[in-house]
Design an enzyme around this catalytic site. Structure first.
Site, mmCIF file in Angstrom:
data_model
loop_
_atom_site.group_PDB
_atom_site.id
_atom_site.type_symbol
_atom_site.label_atom_id
_atom_site.label_comp_id
_atom_site.label_asym_id
_atom_site.label_seq_id
_atom_site.Cartn_x
_atom_site.Cartn_y
_atom_site.Cartn_z
ATOM 1 C CE1 TYR A 197 -2.971 -2.510 5.473
ATOM 2 C CE2 TYR A 197 -3.390 -0.224 5.282
ATOM 3 C CZ TYR A 197 -2.763 -1.603 4.775
ATOM 4 O OH TYR A 197 -2.756 -1.543 2.606
ATOM 5 C CE LYS A 222 -0.045 -4.883 2.841
ATOM 6 N NZ LYS A 222 0.183 -6.192 2.346
ATOM 7 C CB THR A 251 -1.326 0.035 1.336
ATOM 8 O OG1 THR A 251 -1.556 1.521 1.045
ATOM 9 C CG2 THR A 251 -0.307 -0.037 2.230
ATOM 10 C CG ASP A 252 -1.323 4.707 -1.138
ATOM 11 O OD1 ASP A 252 -1.430 4.006 0.319
ATOM 12 O OD2 ASP A 252 -1.890 5.571 -1.925
ATOM 13 C CD GLU A 253 -3.481 3.385 4.902
ATOM 14 O OE1 GLU A 253 -3.852 3.505 5.280
ATOM 15 O OE2 GLU A 253 -4.310 2.814 3.599
#
Length: 350
Positions: free
Chosen positions: A157, A161, A130-132
């Site tokens: 989260y 990741k 993810t870009d997060e």
């Protein structure tokens, strides 16, 4: 190709499974069937000779060894993950277990099978992230996430990741495991579990309930239609350079408030309220969640220049398709309404 797709009964994973079978790949769908998974998501291909389902947890190493030795996949597409930020605030342990420990067990099972089968040149481990993991951006269109942006995760989260991304890179550097990686922006589209912003807005609007938006609705996300994402993932799985990372974005930055207002406008046209008012009248602003990232934006230059991929839909086109899908598939989302946490405010246990 023969693909092993982890999390293939989830939102993005099922889109990959459906698209892969449509174009003729053999698919083994490995899923533990936790709360957000649904085998109805892959009903379209479940009768195909190209499709096999294996119910297993990626933390169960003996099960993984059995599945690898039985199926000997050419490509692992690793999508199995806990993914809801609000849930990670309330219960981070599940995210650590699945996203970090599970990725470790999957890497080790893949490495063992790769060695046992003679380290075939065709094998690759495609890790989907993810870009997060990059953290947050200022509200400046000239500043975007690239593949070299430093990691700065700010939620349980995204931290889990980020850790899984680092594990994959370490297994490539230390053991020579052939890997490719992708980091995507916010996905939306059919079969999206109804705890995320867009499906939640659609279903609460139809139910006549308030449409909650965090803070003042100014948080910006880059929105990617899930079937476009699936196409990009399959392209990277086949043609991406080993050891390379690719950012996948929708080129559709909008504030959360703009997204919900667009959804309301589509619903106003497709299923007007009986009182003649707009669904946008149901919008309410609620207390923000902790550590909320202000903006995500993907620079997709590498993917576009090296592999020739761009998203096929604008956000408005994708939202129109998405809203129509939810209107046409009430039986699917009705069956999920009683699952734990659906429709409830999460992420407040701090």
């Amino acid at each position: 190709m023969k693909l092993l797709v982890t999390g293939g009964a989830g939102f993005i994973g099922s889109a990959v499974v459906r698209q892969a079978v449509r174009v003729g790949h053999e698919v083994v769908n490995l899923d533990a069937l936790t709360y957000a998974a649904c085998l109805e998501n892959v009903a379209e291909v479940s009768g195909s000779h190209l499709y096999t389902f294996e119910r297993a947890d990626i933390c169960d190493r003996p099960a993984l060894d059995r599945i690898f030795s039985t199926h000997n996949p050419d490509v692992v597409m690793h999508l199995a993950a806990e993914s809801h930020v609000d849930r990670s605030i309330d219960g981070p342990g599940d995210f650590i277990e699945t996203n970090i420990t599970g990725t470790y067990h999957l890497l080790e099972a893949a490495r063992k099978n790769w060695i046992d089968t003679g380290k075939p040149d065709s094998f690759r481990f495609h890790h989907i992230s993810t870009d997060e993991v990059y953290g947050t951006l200022p509200n400046d269109p000239s500043v975007m996430f690239t593949e070299t942006t430093a990691y700065d995760p700010r939620s349980p989260y995204s931290a889990s990741k980020a850790a899984s991304d680092h594990l994959v890179r370490a297994w490539s550097a230390t053991y020579g495991l052939p890997v490719v990686m992708t980091n995507c922006s916010n996905n939306y589209g059919p079969y999206h579990f109804p705890e995320k912003l867009i499906p939640l807005a659609i279903l609460k609007a139809l139910a006549g309930e308030s449409l909650p938006i965090y803070g003042d609705g100014s948080y910006i996300r880059d929105w990617l239609y899930v079937e476009d994402h699936a196409d990009a993932l399959l392209l990277v799985a086949q043609k991406g350079e080993l050891g390379r990372s690719y950012n996948i974005g929708g080129e559709n930055e909008r504030t959360n408030l703009e997204v919900v207002r667009t959804v309301c406008g589509i619903l106003d046209d497709k299923r007007p309220r009986q009182d003649g008012k707009s669904y946008a009248d149901q919008i309410t602003f609620v207390t923000d969640r902790p550590g909320h990232d202000a903006r995500y934006a993907i620079d997709p230059t590498r993917l576009r220049n090296e592999l020739g991929w761009r998203p096929s839909l604008t956000l408005e086109e994708g939202l129109a398709r998405t809203v129509q899908w939810y209107l046409d598939n009430e039986a699917w989302w009705r069956a999920l309404q009683n699952r734990q946490g659906v429709g409830d405010r999460l992420g407040v246990k701090v």
